[in-house]
Each structure stands twice: as C-alpha cells, then as structure tokens.
Scaffold this motif. Structure first.
Motif, mmCIF file in Angstrom:
data_model
loop_
_atom_site.group_PDB
_atom_site.id
_atom_site.type_symbol
_atom_site.label_atom_id
_atom_site.label_comp_id
_atom_site.label_asym_id
_atom_site.label_seq_id
_atom_site.Cartn_x
_atom_site.Cartn_y
_atom_site.Cartn_z
ATOM 1 N N VAL A 66 0.862 -1.234 0.028
ATOM 2 C CA VAL A 66 -0.122 -0.028 0.455
ATOM 3 C C VAL A 66 0.776 1.134 -0.012
ATOM 4 O O VAL A 66 2.031 1.302 0.384
ATOM 5 C CB VAL A 66 -1.146 -0.149 1.176
ATOM 6 N N ILE A 67 0.306 2.420 -0.466
ATOM 7 C CA ILE A 67 0.927 3.485 -0.368
ATOM 8 C C ILE A 67 1.368 4.071 0.987
ATOM 9 O O ILE A 67 0.099 4.088 1.833
ATOM 10 C CB ILE A 67 0.259 4.747 -1.284
ATOM 11 N N PRO A 68 2.321 4.594 1.373
ATOM 12 C CA PRO A 68 2.688 4.946 2.633
ATOM 13 C C PRO A 68 1.715 6.385 3.305
ATOM 14 O O PRO A 68 1.487 7.039 2.174
ATOM 15 C CB PRO A 68 4.160 5.444 2.690
ATOM 16 N N ALA A 69 1.298 6.289 4.197
ATOM 17 C CA ALA A 69 0.664 7.387 4.856
ATOM 18 C C ALA A 69 1.370 8.005 5.528
ATOM 19 O O ALA A 69 2.408 7.646 6.397
ATOM 20 C CB ALA A 69 -0.555 6.745 5.388
ATOM 21 N N PRO A 70 1.115 9.316 5.935
ATOM 22 C CA PRO A 70 2.081 10.377 6.833
ATOM 23 C C PRO A 70 1.842 9.615 8.327
ATOM 24 O O PRO A 70 0.734 9.231 8.705
ATOM 25 C CB PRO A 70 1.515 11.686 6.964
ATOM 26 N N VAL A 71 2.838 9.762 8.987
ATOM 27 C CA VAL A 71 2.814 9.211 10.257
ATOM 28 C C VAL A 71 2.868 10.445 11.187
ATOM 29 O O VAL A 71 3.562 11.285 11.371
ATOM 30 C CB VAL A 71 4.203 8.593 10.691
ATOM 31 N N GLN A 72 1.993 10.184 12.321
ATOM 32 C CA GLN A 72 1.655 11.160 13.250
ATOM 33 C C GLN A 72 2.461 11.303 14.354
ATOM 34 O O GLN A 72 3.373 10.304 14.596
ATOM 35 C CB GLN A 72 0.024 11.006 13.908
ATOM 36 N N ALA A 73 2.659 12.089 15.034
ATOM 37 C CA ALA A 73 3.717 12.513 15.892
ATOM 38 C C ALA A 73 3.311 11.873 17.275
ATOM 39 O O ALA A 73 2.460 10.959 17.725
ATOM 40 C CB ALA A 73 3.918 13.863 16.258
ATOM 41 N N ASP A 74 3.967 12.375 18.639
ATOM 42 C CA ASP A 74 3.612 11.888 20.019
ATOM 43 C C ASP A 74 4.030 10.544 19.994
ATOM 44 O O ASP A 74 4.988 9.835 19.457
ATOM 45 C CB ASP A 74 2.244 12.233 20.352
ATOM 46 N N GLY A 75 3.108 9.611 20.778
ATOM 47 C CA GLY A 75 3.326 8.195 21.003
ATOM 48 C C GLY A 75 3.312 7.307 19.963
ATOM 49 O O GLY A 75 3.901 6.337 19.982
ATOM 50 N N LEU A 76 2.558 7.749 18.770
ATOM 51 C CA LEU A 76 2.715 6.841 17.611
ATOM 52 C C LEU A 76 4.146 7.013 17.090
ATOM 53 O O LEU A 76 4.506 6.085 16.477
ATOM 54 C CB LEU A 76 1.660 7.717 16.547
ATOM 55 N N TYR A 95 3.949 -2.151 15.759
ATOM 56 C CA TYR A 95 2.930 -1.575 15.005
ATOM 57 C C TYR A 95 1.690 -1.697 15.201
ATOM 58 O O TYR A 95 0.801 -0.951 14.761
ATOM 59 C CB TYR A 95 3.124 -2.241 13.199
ATOM 60 N N THR A 96 1.088 -2.684 15.777
ATOM 61 C CA THR A 96 -0.105 -2.728 16.685
ATOM 62 C C THR A 96 -0.175 -1.752 17.860
ATOM 63 O O THR A 96 -1.469 -1.017 17.566
ATOM 64 C CB THR A 96 -0.300 -4.124 17.307
ATOM 65 N N ARG A 97 0.780 -1.468 18.248
ATOM 66 C CA ARG A 97 0.637 -0.185 19.333
ATOM 67 C C ARG A 97 0.100 1.125 18.682
ATOM 68 O O ARG A 97 -0.478 2.015 18.740
ATOM 69 C CB ARG A 97 1.800 -0.103 19.970
ATOM 70 N N ALA A 98 1.087 1.091 17.246
ATOM 71 C CA ALA A 98 0.854 2.525 16.403
ATOM 72 C C ALA A 98 -0.495 2.528 16.034
ATOM 73 O O ALA A 98 -1.187 3.409 15.714
ATOM 74 C CB ALA A 98 1.840 2.316 15.730
ATOM 75 N N LEU A 99 -0.895 1.180 15.600
ATOM 76 C CA LEU A 99 -2.354 1.173 14.993
ATOM 77 C C LEU A 99 -3.450 1.515 16.042
ATOM 78 O O LEU A 99 -4.435 1.862 15.483
ATOM 79 C CB LEU A 99 -2.379 -0.202 14.453
ATOM 80 N N VAL A 100 -3.363 1.099 17.147
ATOM 81 C CA VAL A 100 -4.257 1.781 18.184
ATOM 82 C C VAL A 100 -4.305 3.197 18.076
ATOM 83 O O VAL A 100 -5.503 3.787 18.394
ATOM 84 C CB VAL A 100 -3.925 1.217 19.644
ATOM 85 N N ARG A 101 -3.355 3.887 17.957
ATOM 86 C CA ARG A 101 -3.283 5.572 18.000
ATOM 87 C C ARG A 101 -3.560 5.980 16.622
ATOM 88 O O ARG A 101 -4.259 6.997 16.437
ATOM 89 C CB ARG A 101 -2.059 6.135 18.355
ATOM 90 N N SER A 121 -6.749 3.868 11.171
ATOM 91 C CA SER A 121 -6.974 4.001 9.721
ATOM 92 C C SER A 121 -5.778 4.069 8.833
ATOM 93 O O SER A 121 -5.808 4.139 7.656
ATOM 94 C CB SER A 121 -8.033 5.049 9.450
ATOM 95 N N ASN A 122 -4.561 3.985 9.426
ATOM 96 C CA ASN A 122 -3.181 3.997 8.704
ATOM 97 C C ASN A 122 -3.112 2.932 8.020
ATOM 98 O O ASN A 122 -2.625 1.769 8.591
ATOM 99 C CB ASN A 122 -1.993 4.319 9.770
ATOM 100 N N PRO A 123 -3.002 2.897 6.527
ATOM 101 C CA PRO A 123 -2.671 1.422 6.015
ATOM 102 C C PRO A 123 -1.457 0.946 6.004
ATOM 103 O O PRO A 123 -1.228 -0.327 5.890
ATOM 104 C CB PRO A 123 -3.108 1.848 4.473
ATOM 105 N N VAL A 124 -0.503 1.703 6.103
ATOM 106 C CA VAL A 124 0.817 1.283 6.232
ATOM 107 C C VAL A 124 0.944 0.381 7.561
ATOM 108 O O VAL A 124 1.719 -0.515 7.788
ATOM 109 C CB VAL A 124 1.977 2.524 6.434
ATOM 110 N N LEU A 125 0.477 1.007 8.640
ATOM 111 C CA LEU A 125 0.534 0.013 9.961
ATOM 112 C C LEU A 125 -0.295 -1.193 9.700
ATOM 113 O O LEU A 125 0.370 -2.199 10.477
ATOM 114 C CB LEU A 125 0.059 1.105 11.049
ATOM 115 N N MET A 126 -1.498 -0.947 9.152
ATOM 116 C CA MET A 126 -2.271 -2.324 8.849
ATOM 117 C C MET A 126 -1.260 -3.278 8.098
ATOM 118 O O MET A 126 -1.434 -4.476 8.555
ATOM 119 C CB MET A 126 -3.375 -2.002 8.428
ATOM 120 N N GLU A 127 -0.861 -2.641 7.188
ATOM 121 C CA GLU A 127 -0.129 -3.858 6.034
ATOM 122 C C GLU A 127 1.273 -4.409 6.828
ATOM 123 O O GLU A 127 1.243 -5.622 6.869
ATOM 124 C CB GLU A 127 0.609 -2.845 4.933
ATOM 125 N N ASN A 128 1.649 -3.721 7.688
ATOM 126 C CA ASN A 128 2.821 -4.209 8.518
ATOM 127 C C ASN A 128 2.581 -5.049 9.525
ATOM 128 O O ASN A 128 2.996 -6.397 9.876
ATOM 129 C CB ASN A 128 3.820 -3.008 9.139
#
Length: 579
Positions: free
Chosen positions: A26-36, A59-65, A68-75
């Motif tokens: 999938v096409i990378p999506a921008p990563v949010q800051a903070d804990g993510l 990546y599961t921890r990041a996905l909780v935050r 809807s991030n497709p890169v995190l889901m893919e990984n």
C-alpha cells in the motif's frame, strides 16, 4: 539429472516469474507524532532486523493510535503472517479489504480464511484488480476453488487456460495432475506426468513424491521405484528410505500431497515459495511458506522451508521452534533435527546443537551425515579429538566411491594437524588429494603446513601455486604463496604476493604480520614495523591468534626480526636484497 537432495528446486520458468514479480504494498501514509512516532520507529527498527514478533507488537501499538493508517495495517498483517499467526492477522486484513486497498499480504491472509472456512465462492468472486497475489497463484487458486465447489470441469478449464502461458505451464500441469489425483483419477494424473518428458517430476522434491504416490495408487510400485531411484539416486535420507522400503514391500502409498482442495491451495503457496526461494528476499518467500503450513499443518516440507528461511534471516529462536513442530515419528524428523542443530549452532548454542546431533546419532547410527555434522561442529569448537572420532565414524559409513570422502579426509586432517599428530594429518591430506587432486583448499592447507614445518618446500610451492591459480582472490591462499617464497629466501618475489594478500584481507592479523616479516627481510624496516603494529591492532584483547602471537610481535617491534629468530634458534634471514 537426478533431483538434488535439497528440499526443493526452482526452474528457469519460475525464475522468469521471479524477475517480473511485483509486490503491491500500500502507499505510505503520513505518520503522526507523539506516542505514535515512537512505536512506528520501533516497528521500523524491528522490520530491518526481521524481528517479526517485535514488529507486530510495535506496529499494533501504533495502529491503536492511528487505526486507519494503511501502512501500519499492512505491516501488522505481514508480521503476523511471517510468524505463522494467520488468525491474528485476519481482522486487520479484513479492514484493508473493506478500505479496498491493495495489499498482497492481506490478500493472502484472506485466501487462507476463505479456504479454511470452505468459502471457495469468495475466492472465485474476488476482484483481481485489487485482490491479486500473482498471476500463477491467482490462476491456480481459481482452479482449486472450482475443485472445492465440486466443479471439476470448470477447474480443468481454468488449468487449461492458465497453461497456455509457457512460463507457467509446468507448474500448472503439476497442479492439474494433483487435482485429478485428488478425485481419484490417478491414470489421468500419471498421463500428465509421463507426457511432459519428466519435467513435472523434476520440478521439486514434492513433485517426485506426488508421482510416487500416484504410481503406487495405480499398482505400479516397480515404476515408482525407478522414478525414486532416478530422482534421488543412492543418497540416504530416512524419509526416502522409508518410501523405498514400502514400495519394495509392495505396500501402496496413500495420496497425501493434495488430497483435498484446501491442501491443493496450500500446495499452490508452497510451489510459489519454493520457486522464489533464492530469487526473492527471504522474508517475502516466508509469507508463501507460512501460508502453505497454515493451510496444511501436515505439510512438513512447508514447515521445513519456513524454518530454513527463518534461520537464514537470523531469527534463530523462531526457526528452532518451527523445526520442533515436526513430530518425532515423522520420516522427516531427521531433516528437522538436522536443521534445528544448525540453527542452534548459528545462535551460539554449540552445546545444545551437539546434544541434538548426539541424540540423532543414537537414533540413526548408520547415517554418515549426522556424524559429519557433529564432526564439523566439534572442529569449529576446537574439540579436535572429538571431531576426529566423529569423522572416523563418518568415513567408516561413507561408501568408497562417495564424492564427499575427500572432504572428510581433509577435515580430519585439519583436526590431526591441530592435535600435532602430523603423520596422520599428512596422510589424510594426501588421501584427500588422491581423490580430488586439484582441490585448492587442500593444496593450500598441506602446502602451508609443509612450509611451516620446513619440509618439502619445492613440493609445497607447487601445491600452493596450483591453489592460487584456482583461487586467485583468496587472501589465505595468496598469503601462503608469499609465505613459502619467504621461507625459500625469495624475498623480493614474496613482497608482491604478500601485499596482494593484505589487499584481500586487510584486517587479518596473520597476513599483516607476515607482510611485516617480508618487508623486514627486504630491508623495508619502517614499513615492517607499521605492519606489525597493524597486526597487533587486529588481535582481540586477551586473545592470541595461533600464528599471530602478540607477544612475539611486540618482541619484533622491540629488537627486530633478526634478533627474535636468533632467540628462537631459527635460521637467520638471508642477506636482504632491498634497501
């Protein structure tokens, strides 16, 4: 040409496929800051290390935050799939499908879900514009899904259409033969094997086993024995030996390669993974191997391929755990334990590796390879006496005409030389050369040893020159040539070879030490001292390096090589012919 004793082989047809393979991530999506950000970066670091467990966790921890991030889901899907945890990957894969994003890993996981639930219609109805995996895989999945629906004619039509692509044809015909056998048409399956000029049989070890089972079901055990012997020769493998004994006894082999559509789908992924193995990155191939094992847990070859890939990726605990999945009573238990022993060795657990090999030696006392592996392990651990015993057993069990005997003599010769039993070492090296006269490593080892012992220097020079001619880019061998010339007093000739050896092995202490001695011999004393200092810098603190003795090097820096040789009672250097 017999099928190799490796677990699988790929062919030119699939190499062409591997070259053209594209992975629809999938096409990378921008990563949010903070804990993510922290979890995401930790996940990326785990990805680079092929640490799939940590990758999935972070990546599961990041996905909780950022759900809807497709890169995190893919990984997440990929990491779970790489661990063989298909059930854990399904919920995230479903979300990727709901978002209508292309993800090869998610597409594979969804196929596994459909197949395990018997939802073959969902496999047939998927939109291949975004639900595709690979043209060969997708085409075979369609055919096997028709088999799952009971539509044999539609399945055969799908196979026939796909087989029109000459690059895909051998693999399609193999699966078509499996599909026919799965519904009891063993005659039709054998006709496909026989009509293709034995090409189908030689696709892989698995294809050989499939044909043996098909022939046995037709009551043609003698023909099956011919195929088995032609494929594997006299190589001893417990699993093959078990099949051979059953065929000789007239016992029918059950058809188990793909007896159901789900097992057929599992074989699709194994076929692709086997063909791509060595052509694509290991973690990518691992997805296919894991899919095959998940869909057909009794597919031991898929389990072994997964374990081998994990070993190659350096994921030793996961590799070891995967090897242990093979049941003790399975004919391939031997292969799994041999793999586990190697993974333990590579993970710096030599004692555990030796324990596995010793147990195997008790279970399979007449199997040379077990003793060879044990000898290699003990030799690497510098237990030369133990290694000699293992090599003795291996040689006693190895046929006189076996191609491996030269190596066994060579390896045992090294152990004898390290034990300072030179007469036996020399006898082993010469026995090895009698079998393989041009083996560069044997020529070099014997030649170098003769140089060190100042015996037969002219013969040693001839051996090493032959070794250099065969391996001109081997630093060890080029060093040997320079060193024998030095020992012969041909210092000027030695310089160029020793400099070349240092170019090839710039941080090796022995080679740098040798170059220092050669420089000293030709009067280039400052350069000699520089090389000796370099040699010292490459010796680990508290460790000697056999030939590169740090105390001796320091003494040379204090008083020079001439004095050191005099103190040792060695012959003095000839008159230096350099300035």
């Amino acid at each position: 040409m017999p099928v190799q004793t490796l677990r699988t082989l790929s062919s030119k047809a699939l190499i062409a496929l591997a070259v053209s393979l594209t992975v629809p991530f999938v096409i990378p999506a921008p990563v949010q800051a903070d804990g993510l950000a922290g979890a995401y970066l930790a996940g990326r670091a785990a990805t680079y290390e092929s640490d799939f467990s940590a990758q999935a966790e972070y990546y599961t921890r990041a996905l909780v935050r950022d759900p809807s991030n497709p890169v995190l889901m893919e990984n997440v899907v990929f990491a779970q799939l790489a661990q063989g945890q298909i059930k854990q990957a399904i919920p995230v894969a479903q979300r990727l499908w709901q978002m209508e994003l292309r993800s090869q890993a998610a597409n594979m996981v969804m196929i596994a879900d459909f197949a395990q639930r018997g939802a073959f219609v969902d496999i047939l109805s998927r939109d291949l514009s975004i639900r595709d995996i690979h043209p060969l895989v997708d085409g075979l999945l369609t055919a096997w899904a028709h088999m799952g629906e009971g539509a044999v004619s539609a399945a055969m039509q799908s196979f026939d259409t796909l087989a029109k692509d000459q690059n895909l044809r051998p693999y399609v015909l193999y699966h078509q033969a499996l599909a026919l056998a799965s519904v009891g048409d063993y005659k039709g399956a054998e006709e496909m094997f026989a009509a293709d000029g034995e090409q189908l049989t030689r696709l892989s070890r698995q294809s050989v086993l499939a044909r043996l089972q098909i022939l046995s079901q037709l009551g043609e055990n003698e023909k099956a024995l011919e195929v088995l012997n032609g494929a594997f020769g006299t190589a001893f493998d417990p699993a093959i030996a078990d099949i051979r004994s059953r065929l000789v006894a007239g016992e029918p082999l059950g058809f188990s390669i793909a007896s159901t559509p789900v097992e057929g789908i599992a074989e699709v992924f194994f076929t692709m993974g086997s063909a791509l193995n060595g052509q694509q990155p290991g973690d990518y191939v691992l997805m296919y191997a894991r899919m095959a094992a998940a869909l057909n847990p009794s597919h031991v070859d898929a389990v072994l391929l997964s374990a081998e890939l994990l070993d190659d990726l350096g994921r030793f605990p996961l590799s070891i755990a995967t090897y242990k999945k093979v049941p003790r009573d399975h004919p391939d238990y031997y292969a799994a334990e041999m793999g586990r022993a190697e993974a333990l060795r590579r993970s710096a657990k030599p004692d555990a590796s030796a324990e596995v090999l010793n147990q195997l030696a008790e279970t399979y006392p007449d199997l040379p390879q077990v003793h060879i592996s044990l000898g290699d392990l003990l030799r690497q651990q510098e237990d030369y006496a133990g290694a000699v015993k293992a090599y003795d057993k291996a040689l006693a069990l190895t046929p006189e005409d076996a191609s491996s005997r030269w190596f066994l003599y060579y390896a045992r010769g090294i152990c004898h030389e390290r034990l300072d039993i030179w007469d036996k070492a020399e006898a082993d090296f010469r026995a090895s050369l009698a079998l393989e006269p041009d083996r560069p490593q044997v020529l070099n080892y014997l030649g170098y040893s003769l140089v060190e012992k100042r015996k037969n220097l002219d013969e040693a020079l001839d051996m090493i020159e032959r070794a250099v001619a065969a391996r001109p880019d081997s630093g060890y061998i080029v060093d040997s040539l320079g060193w024998v010339l030095y020992r012969l007093g041909r210092y000027d000739e030695a310089v160029g070879h020793m400099e070349r050896a240092v170019e090839l092995m710039p941080v090796d202490p022995v080679v740098n030490d040798h170059l220092g001695d050669v420089f000293w011999a030709v009067g280039r004393k400052r350069e000699a001292e520089f090389q000796w200092k370099r040699a010292l810098s490459f010796i680990r603190a508290g460790e000697g390096d056999g030939e590169a003795d740090p105390d001796r090097i320091r003494r040379k820096l204090e008083v020079g090589l001439d004095v050191v040789l005099a103190e040792e009672g060695a012959e003095p250097l000839k008159v230096a012919n350099g300035g």
